[in-house]
Scaffold this motif. Sequence first.
Motif, mmCIF file in Angstrom:
data_model
loop_
_atom_site.group_PDB
_atom_site.id
_atom_site.type_symbol
_atom_site.label_atom_id
_atom_site.label_comp_id
_atom_site.label_asym_id
_atom_site.label_seq_id
_atom_site.Cartn_x
_atom_site.Cartn_y
_atom_site.Cartn_z
ATOM 1 N N ILE A 120 15.456 71.962 73.236
ATOM 2 C CA ILE A 120 16.169 71.865 73.682
ATOM 3 C C ILE A 120 16.284 72.898 74.689
ATOM 4 C CG2 ILE A 120 18.891 71.660 73.953
ATOM 5 C CD1 ILE A 120 18.174 70.076 71.671
ATOM 6 N N LYS A 121 16.889 72.905 76.201
ATOM 7 C CA LYS A 121 17.413 74.049 77.194
ATOM 8 C C LYS A 121 19.106 73.260 77.890
ATOM 9 C CE LYS A 121 13.505 75.147 79.206
ATOM 10 N NZ LYS A 121 12.598 75.184 80.697
ATOM 11 N N ALA A 122 19.867 73.802 77.209
ATOM 12 C CA ALA A 122 21.165 73.475 77.539
ATOM 13 C C ALA A 122 21.765 74.317 77.637
ATOM 14 C CB ALA A 122 21.981 72.708 76.361
ATOM 15 N N PHE A 123 22.280 74.244 79.438
ATOM 16 C CA PHE A 123 23.266 75.384 79.808
ATOM 17 C C PHE A 123 24.317 74.960 79.731
ATOM 18 C CE2 PHE A 123 25.426 77.144 83.709
ATOM 19 C CZ PHE A 123 25.214 78.415 83.017
ATOM 20 N N SER A 124 25.764 75.111 78.816
ATOM 21 C CA SER A 124 26.778 74.476 79.255
ATOM 22 C C SER A 124 27.476 75.410 79.595
ATOM 23 C CB SER A 124 27.633 74.642 78.022
ATOM 24 O OG SER A 124 26.605 73.358 77.181
ATOM 25 N N THR A 125 29.120 74.875 80.308
ATOM 26 C CA THR A 125 30.193 76.136 80.833
ATOM 27 C C THR A 125 31.130 75.459 80.840
ATOM 28 O OG1 THR A 125 31.046 77.643 82.969
ATOM 29 C CG2 THR A 125 29.792 75.535 83.430
ATOM 30 N N SER A 126 32.091 76.035 80.493
ATOM 31 C CA SER A 126 33.876 75.084 79.951
ATOM 32 C C SER A 126 34.674 75.884 81.159
ATOM 33 C CB SER A 126 33.786 74.584 78.797
ATOM 34 O OG SER A 126 33.239 73.895 78.237
ATOM 35 N N ILE A 127 36.052 75.759 81.948
ATOM 36 C CA ILE A 127 36.636 76.739 81.890
ATOM 37 C C ILE A 127 37.903 76.088 81.382
ATOM 38 C CG2 ILE A 127 37.980 77.017 84.099
ATOM 39 C CD1 ILE A 127 35.140 77.112 85.822
ATOM 40 N N ASN A 128 39.289 76.544 81.443
ATOM 41 C CA ASN A 128 40.576 76.049 80.526
ATOM 42 C C ASN A 128 41.629 76.640 81.781
ATOM 43 O OD1 ASN A 128 40.588 78.193 78.964
ATOM 44 N ND2 ASN A 128 42.095 76.845 77.897
ATOM 45 N N GLY A 129 43.190 76.136 81.695
ATOM 46 C CA GLY A 129 44.057 76.716 82.736
ATOM 47 C C GLY A 129 44.767 75.923 82.572
ATOM 48 N N SER A 130 45.722 76.496 82.980
ATOM 49 C CA SER A 130 47.281 75.527 83.864
ATOM 50 C C SER A 130 47.582 75.308 85.587
ATOM 51 C CB SER A 130 48.317 76.583 82.591
ATOM 52 O OG SER A 130 48.393 76.326 81.559
ATOM 53 N N LEU A 131 48.331 73.871 85.104
ATOM 54 C CA LEU A 131 48.932 73.712 86.167
ATOM 55 C C LEU A 131 50.025 73.624 86.204
ATOM 56 C CD1 LEU A 131 45.932 70.628 86.755
ATOM 57 C CD2 LEU A 131 45.706 73.044 88.057
ATOM 58 N N PHE A 132 50.673 72.486 87.112
ATOM 59 C CA PHE A 132 52.309 72.508 87.376
ATOM 60 C C PHE A 132 52.680 72.274 85.768
ATOM 61 C CE2 PHE A 132 50.153 69.141 88.517
ATOM 62 C CZ PHE A 132 51.100 67.993 87.694
ATOM 63 N N LYS A 133 53.812 71.938 85.907
ATOM 64 C CA LYS A 133 54.652 71.186 84.406
ATOM 65 C C LYS A 133 53.779 71.856 82.992
ATOM 66 C CE LYS A 133 57.601 68.561 87.386
ATOM 67 N NZ LYS A 133 58.265 67.325 87.688
ATOM 68 N N GLN A 134 53.772 73.381 83.000
ATOM 69 C CA GLN A 134 52.845 73.359 82.173
ATOM 70 C C GLN A 134 52.225 72.222 81.107
ATOM 71 O OE1 GLN A 134 53.654 76.391 80.405
ATOM 72 N NE2 GLN A 134 55.007 76.598 82.113
ATOM 73 N N THR A 135 51.506 71.946 82.645
ATOM 74 C CA THR A 135 50.276 70.831 82.577
ATOM 75 C C THR A 135 48.504 72.055 82.617
ATOM 76 O OG1 THR A 135 51.244 69.322 83.372
ATOM 77 C CG2 THR A 135 48.602 68.588 83.243
ATOM 78 N N SER A 136 47.187 71.893 81.023
ATOM 79 C CA SER A 136 47.079 72.486 80.963
ATOM 80 C C SER A 136 45.673 71.464 81.208
ATOM 81 C CB SER A 136 46.537 72.507 79.229
ATOM 82 O OG SER A 136 46.689 71.726 78.507
ATOM 83 N N TYR A 137 44.521 71.612 81.410
ATOM 84 C CA TYR A 137 43.322 71.545 82.229
ATOM 85 C C TYR A 137 41.590 71.986 80.957
ATOM 86 C CZ TYR A 137 42.153 74.844 84.838
ATOM 87 O OH TYR A 137 41.418 75.615 85.985
ATOM 88 N N ILE A 138 40.997 71.272 81.067
ATOM 89 C CA ILE A 138 39.514 71.634 80.754
ATOM 90 C C ILE A 138 38.429 71.347 81.500
ATOM 91 C CG2 ILE A 138 37.828 71.901 78.710
ATOM 92 C CD1 ILE A 138 40.215 72.215 76.357
ATOM 93 N N LEU A 139 37.620 71.399 82.018
ATOM 94 C CA LEU A 139 35.942 71.595 82.867
ATOM 95 C C LEU A 139 35.424 71.915 82.232
ATOM 96 C CD1 LEU A 139 38.125 72.013 86.398
ATOM 97 C CD2 LEU A 139 38.076 69.482 84.794
ATOM 98 N N GLY A 140 34.826 71.074 82.052
ATOM 99 C CA GLY A 140 32.703 71.306 81.603
ATOM 100 C C GLY A 140 31.864 70.049 81.748
ATOM 101 N N GLY A 141 31.048 71.021 81.606
ATOM 102 C CA GLY A 141 29.173 70.452 82.315
ATOM 103 C C GLY A 141 28.622 71.534 81.424
ATOM 104 N N THR A 142 27.481 70.220 80.392
ATOM 105 C CA THR A 142 26.011 70.458 80.333
ATOM 106 C C THR A 142 24.855 70.210 81.256
ATOM 107 O OG1 THR A 142 27.248 70.673 78.268
ATOM 108 C CG2 THR A 142 24.487 70.348 78.585
ATOM 109 N N PHE A 143 23.888 70.679 81.840
ATOM 110 C CA PHE A 143 22.661 70.793 82.197
ATOM 111 C C PHE A 143 21.791 70.865 80.819
ATOM 112 C CE2 PHE A 143 24.869 71.438 86.053
ATOM 113 C CZ PHE A 143 24.421 70.444 86.516
ATOM 114 N N SER A 144 20.842 69.738 80.917
ATOM 115 C CA SER A 144 19.753 70.462 79.329
ATOM 116 C C SER A 144 18.726 69.460 80.242
ATOM 117 C CB SER A 144 20.307 69.416 78.291
ATOM 118 O OG SER A 144 20.441 68.119 77.928
ATOM 119 N N SER A 145 17.583 69.979 79.221
ATOM 120 C CA SER A 145 15.893 69.796 79.140
ATOM 121 C C SER A 145 16.095 69.459 77.667
ATOM 122 C CB SER A 145 15.457 70.851 79.133
ATOM 123 O OG SER A 145 15.729 70.728 81.177
#
Length: 474
Positions: A393-418
Motif C-alpha cells: 500500500i501507498k496511502a497519503f492522509s491529511t487531517s485538520i482540526n480547529g474551532s468555529l463559532f460557539k466552541q464548535t470543533s471540527y475535523i476534516l480528513g482524507g486519504t488517497f491510496s494505491s
Amino acid sequence: MNRCFRATLFFSCLYIKTCFSQSLFSDIKYQLEAGTYFSSSKATPFWQRTNQYGIVPLQSPIITFRGAAHLEYDSTRNEQQKLKKFGIGYGLWGVVNIGNQSKVFLPESYIKIRYRTVELYGGRRREVIGLVDTTLTSGSYIWSGNALPIPKIQLSVPNYSQIGKSSFFFKLGISHGWFGNQRGVKNFFLHQKWVYGRLGREDAKFKFYAGFNHQVQWGGISENKDPSFSKDGQLAPYPWYSYQFVLIPFLQKLIKLNPDKLTTFDRGLAIGNHLGSADIGFEFDNKNVKLLFYKQQPYDFARSLYNFNNIEDGLYGLGINLKRHYYVKKILIEYLYTLSQGLYRFGKYQTSNYIENDDYFSHGQYTAWEYNHFIIGTPFILANESGINNNRIKAFSTSINGSLFKQTSYILGGTFSSNLGTYASKLSKKQFSGKANINYPLNNNTSLLGQVTLDIGTLYSKNIGFSLIYRKLL
C-alpha cells in the motif's frame, strides 16, 4: 441472563446513585449517547467505521445506543505536590446496535490499580500502541484502535517516568491476552510487550523519542491437523515450554529444542506469529508551534530490523500544532508505505531475504493480524476469508482540526491510496476516502456529533455516509 437483559441492566445502572453515598460517585464520569449511521449503499464508508474499536458495523443503516462510566485515579496532590501512592479506577462502556448487523456488547470493561507509576489492569480497554499523534492519526501501524479491544491482563508503566534526576524518561509494559475463537484457530493467546524512551523534560524545546513493541499470536487449537503443522490440532501443546520462546524469540536459536514438544512448523522459524514496529520521533516545542515527526518501522521477520531490508516501509507522520490559532489548531500529514516488505530495497531485489518477504499481518498458522474480522493494526491492510489480501500500500492522509463559532470543533480528513494486493496475489486499485466531523455543543454537558464520509475509487464502491450522535455527560 441474555444479552438484551444485561445491556438494559447496564444502562439502567448508570443512573442509580441513591443506593450509595454521594462521595463514592463524585469522581465517576458518565456518558450516554444515542444516534444513527446511514449511507447511500449497504456498506459503511471507510472513515465511518475505521478506528472505532469495532463498534460501527460494516453494514448500515443502524441505530446505536451507548453508555459509559469511568472512574479515573485521584489526581489530587499533597503539600509536596506528590500524588497518592495508590489509586484505583475502572471503565465500562456498553453498546447496542440495531440494524442489519444488530449486536449488544461491551467494548470496554476493565479495572485498574496503580502503585506510584506502575499500573496493573485486567479486561477490555481502548488503547493505541506506537509513537503516533493519537488525536488525528489514520491508524498506528501495529495497534490502531480499529478492532474491538482484546481482553488481557497488563502490567505497565503507562506514562513517561523520569530516571533519577536525568532528562531521560521511559514507559514500558507487558501483557497476556485471549483471542478466543477466530477464523481457523480457536482459544489462542496474545503476548505483548513494549518499551519507549524520551530524551528531554516536559518543558524542553527539543525531545527525542524511540521505542519498540513486540506482539505475538500463539497457541490455540487449529482446524489443520497436519502433524507438521500441529500436534492433534494443538499449536502449543506444552504452553509453558513454548512461552519461553514467545517471551524471548531469539532464545529458540540459542538453546537445544525438544522436538517432542514442538511442531515442525514451530521449530522452523518461531513459535506463533511475531510482529511489531520500531518507532522513532522528534519534537520541537515553543510558544507558537509544536512540531512532531515520527516513523513507525514495521517488521514481521526480525532480520528486517537488523539488515534494514525494509527500511523504506513504515508509517511517516508530521504533526503541526498551532498554539495561537483558533480556526486551525492542528494539522497532521501521514504517509504509509509497505511495498518493500524486505524483498526490495529502493527497487533493488534483496537476495539476503531468501526469496521471502515480510508479508505484513499474514501468517501460515493464523489467518491474519485481526480480531473478530477487524484488522488490529493499520486499517489500510485488508483481509478476506482466506487471510491478508492487501498489504502492499501507498496511502497519503491529511487531517485538520480547529474551532468555529460557539466552541464548535471540527475535523476534516482524507486519504488517497494505491492498493497493490500482496506479492502472492496482486491488485491495482486506487481509492479516496474522506470525512468531515462536527462537534456542536448544545450546553456545557450536551453536544451533537455529526459526520459526513465519502468513498470514491475502485477499492470500495462509490458511497456517501452520514451519522448523527447525541451525547450527554453526567
